[in-house]
Design an enzyme around this catalytic site. Structure first.
Site, PDB file in Angstrom:
ATOM      1  N   ARG A  26      -3.513 -10.002   4.933  1.00 29.92           N
ATOM      2  CA  ARG A  26      -3.949 -10.174   3.542  1.00 29.92           C
ATOM      3  C   ARG A  26      -2.829  -9.633   2.649  1.00 29.92           C
ATOM      4  O   ARG A  26      -2.525  -8.443   2.676  1.00 29.92           O
ATOM      5  CB  ARG A  26      -5.258  -9.406   3.325  1.00 29.92           C
ATOM      6  CG  ARG A  26      -5.858  -9.521   1.938  1.00 29.92           C
ATOM      7  CD  ARG A  26      -7.155  -8.727   1.865  1.00 29.92           C
ATOM      8  NE  ARG A  26      -7.757  -8.797   0.539  1.00 29.92           N
ATOM      9  CZ  ARG A  26      -7.421  -8.027  -0.482  1.00 29.92           C
ATOM     10  NH1 ARG A  26      -6.476  -7.093  -0.327  1.00 29.92           N
ATOM     11  NH2 ARG A  26      -8.015  -8.166  -1.653  1.00 29.92           N
TER      12      ARG A  26
ATOM     13  N   LYS B 105       0.811  -1.214   0.000  1.00 33.26           N
ATOM     14  CA  LYS B 105       0.000   0.000   0.000  1.00 33.26           C
ATOM     15  C   LYS B 105       0.846   1.266   0.000  1.00 33.26           C
ATOM     16  O   LYS B 105       2.046   1.253   0.216  1.00 33.26           O
ATOM     17  CB  LYS B 105      -0.993  -0.039   1.155  1.00 33.26           C
ATOM     18  CG  LYS B 105      -2.104  -1.060   0.889  1.00 33.26           C
ATOM     19  CD  LYS B 105      -3.281  -0.934   1.816  1.00 33.26           C
ATOM     20  CE  LYS B 105      -4.404  -1.860   1.336  1.00 33.26           C
ATOM     21  NZ  LYS B 105      -5.541  -1.887   2.281  1.00 33.26           N
TER      22      LYS B 105
END
Length: 282
Positions: free
Chosen positions: A245, A204
């Site tokens: 995840r 991210k």
């Protein structure tokens, strides 16, 4: 939880697994590398992403879910649509992962309740196209925890078994990079809601910013953030996260084992210091 994006436009691997056969092959490879769950998503939620038609999401997701489930893989469906969730569960999915926490589709909580499968409720304030404008908090850990608690009340009120709910702080969704770091440091606050915590930090923006080129200031490319992702995985496991995840499973699977071992050692050390000493008199 291994990420399997069957999309053309996801931020780090869009288009790689759009072909169903290649997607299934990649999902099986992720399992071989240590994934316990494969999370199949047909709609990108990257910043600025536009929504796709319902029928297109079904077309992308269902063949992959069906074939992976038939191969014995524990499959999660990553969707904000109740209809897609229902169809995926019918095709063999055993987890519903809704990044909107049931807010994007008013029927999602009822669909999850009827399916009777684990339901991931993520913190969410709005769709991808405008979510960056919603990143305003007084105290991001307290605010996110309070908003997730309200969403838990909503889904349980719709019939979802509270024992089936998993919570996710929604890193990167209506969060700036400082918010993401504070939420990672505040996992304990989320854990006090009494539900397992899923952490989705993989590749991210806040990691890209941290690892930016010192000369140009350019964020590190998404696919070059896997080592940092694994570090977050170890730290999240040490803080008691239920799962992480990730795109690159192997290194994070090892990192989770390290983090879990550290947490177990800390528990043993605390137990020793709180156990009264006994003596034997002769």
């Amino acid at each position: 939880m291994g990420i399997l994006n069957v999309t053309p436009d996801s931020f780090s691997d869009g288009g790689l697994w759009i072909d169903p056969a290649r997607a299934v092959e990649h999902g099986l490879r992720l399992v071989e590398r240590g994934a316990d769950v494969i999370d199949v998503g047909g709609e990108s939620t990257r910043p600025g992403a536009r929504r796709i038609p319902y029928e297109e999401e079904l077309r992308r997701v269902l063949p992959v879910v069906r074939d992976l489930a038939a191969a014995g893989v524990l499959v999660s469906v990553d969707t904000m649509r109740a209809g897609v969730a229902r169809a995926a569960v019918d095709a063999g999915a055993r987890v519903i992962n809704d990044v909107s926490g049931g807010r994007a589709d008013p029927d999602m909580a009822r669909a999850a309740a009827r399916a009777g499968v684990p339901f991931v409720v993520m913190h969410w304030r709005g769709h991808s196209r405008g979510m960056d404008e919603l990143a305003s908090y007084d105290d991001v850990v307290a605010d996110v925890t309070r908003e997730i608690a309200r969403q838990l009340d909503h889904v349980v009120g719709a019939g979802v078994d509270p024992g089936q709910v998993i919570v996710d702080p929604g890193l990167g969704f209506a969060k700036d990079r400082d918010d993401d770091w504070q939420l990672l440091a505040g996992i304990d606050a989320l854990s006090r809601l009494g539900r397992p915590v899923l952490v989705g930090a993989s590749r991210k923006r806040f990691l890209g910013t941290l690892l930016a080129d010192p000369e140009t200031g350019e964020p590190r490319p998404a696919r070059a953030r896997d080592a940092a992702t694994a570090a977050v995985s170890a730290l999240a496991a040490a803080r008691g996260a239920w799962a992480v995840r990730v795109h690159d499973v192997a290194d994070s699977a090892d990192a989770v084992r390290v983090g879990s071992a550290l947490r177990a050692a800390e528990h043993r050390a605390r137990a020793r210091t709180t156990t009264p000493l006994t003596t034997t008199r002769h």
